[in-house]
Design an enzyme around this catalytic site. Structure first.
Site, PDB file in Angstrom:
ATOM      1  N   SER A  55       0.833  -1.201   0.000  1.00  0.00           N
ATOM      2  CA  SER A  55       0.000   0.000   0.000  1.00  0.00           C
ATOM      3  C   SER A  55       0.875   1.262   0.000  1.00  0.00           C
ATOM      4  O   SER A  55       1.698   1.441  -0.888  1.00  0.00           O
ATOM      5  CB  SER A  55      -0.943  -0.058   1.210  1.00  0.00           C
ATOM      6  OG  SER A  55      -2.008   0.834   1.071  1.00  0.00           O
ATOM      7  N   ASP A 195      -5.529  -3.916  -2.279  1.00  0.00           N
ATOM      8  CA  ASP A 195      -4.528  -3.463  -1.317  1.00  0.00           C
ATOM      9  C   ASP A 195      -3.729  -4.617  -0.703  1.00  0.00           C
ATOM     10  O   ASP A 195      -4.285  -5.532  -0.090  1.00  0.00           O
ATOM     11  CB  ASP A 195      -5.240  -2.682  -0.210  1.00  0.00           C
ATOM     12  CG  ASP A 195      -4.294  -1.823   0.600  1.00  0.00           C
ATOM     13  OD1 ASP A 195      -3.288  -2.347   1.081  1.00  0.00           O
ATOM     14  OD2 ASP A 195      -4.571  -0.618   0.746  1.00  0.00           O
TER      15      ASP A 195
END
Length: 264
Positions: A55, A195
């Site tokens: 991320s 993610d």
């Protein structure tokens, strides 16, 4: 920093130049603290031979290794640009937290989030994140990084971790930071990627497999914080956060040193 140097001295008894890798964790805007950690390592002349990130950690890693104009200020500017692009209906500027008007706005914002997130792929348009990432990586591939880097994503179809080490950096970062409900997932090679923090919030194991001797993990999670829980969505998000936190602790045990920036 003294702990890092002690580790290097300890390893130096066996090897003349131990290699060091960084695992940069996810954490939204708190992930900007990774830039500060990198600055301190540079100031202390501690070389880094590999970086893996999930991320925001992946974004910082790519910015640091692919963009010659990298700076903390540049990254903060990009985040501010992103913040000003948040759909207006999701913002609330009511200063009185428990005022009736604020509570009403909170309900409207929650309803908007659910309707937009569930009926579409996310509340942020895909063009917004792609534009921001292109500014960071300048159209480069991951293998062009001055330090080997890896970006971690999660495949919704198989549930497996997907590690990017080559190919277009913008695509890898888009997948690694595609937070469900906010940014649309990335469809790639029969995979639906989101993610990376979902499966590996601080990718210590990924860095180890990149062949370094010492792994420094940077965890920007604020475990001591006490969140406010006012509705069902916040209950759900807190539950996911706790699951991720317990999963993360397992991987952090593999690190030689864990750095937790102080956010005050």
């Amino acid at each position: 920093m003294k702990k890092i140097k002690n580790i290097l001295v300890r390893d130096d008894k066996n090897k003349s130049s131990p290699t060091i890798g960084l695992a940069l964790g996810g954490g939204g805007v708190r992930g900007l603290a990774h830039a500060g950690v990198l600055s301190v390592l540079e100031r202390e002349n501690i070389p880094i031979q590999a970086i893996a990130g999930s991320s925001m950690g992946a974004i910082i890693a790519a910015a640091y290794t692919l963009n010659p104009g990298y700076s903390k200020e540049n990254l903060i500017g990009l985040m501010l640009d992103l913040e000003t692009s948040v759909p207006r209906r999701l913002k609330s500027h009511e200063p009185e937290k428990h005022a009736l008007l604020h509570r009403f706005r909170q309900f409207i914002n929650l309803e908007s989030f659910i309707l937009t997130g569930l009926s579409g792929w996310g509340i942020f348009p895909e063009t917004l994140i792609i534009e921001a990432l292109n500014k960071i990586v300048l159209g480069k591939d991951l293998q062009q990084a001055v330090i080997p880097i890896a970006a971690v994503a999660a495949d919704l179809m198989s549930g497996e971790k997907v590690i990017f080490k080559e190919g277009p950096a913008a695509i890898a970062l888009q997948a690694s930071c595609a937070l469900p409900g906010f940014f649309p997932p990335v469809s790639l090679n029969d995979k639906l990627l989101v993610d990376g923090a979902i499966v590996d919030v601080v990718p210590v194991d990924v860095v180890k497999r990149m062949g370094v001797d010492v792994v420094i993990a940077v965890d920007v999670d604020q475990e001591e914080s006490q969140p406010e829980i006012n509705n069902g969505l916040e209950v759900f998000l807190r539950s996911v956060e706790l699951c991720s936190r317990h999963h993360k602790r397992h991987f952090l045990k593999l690190a030689d040193l864990v750095v937790r920036p102080d956010f005050g």
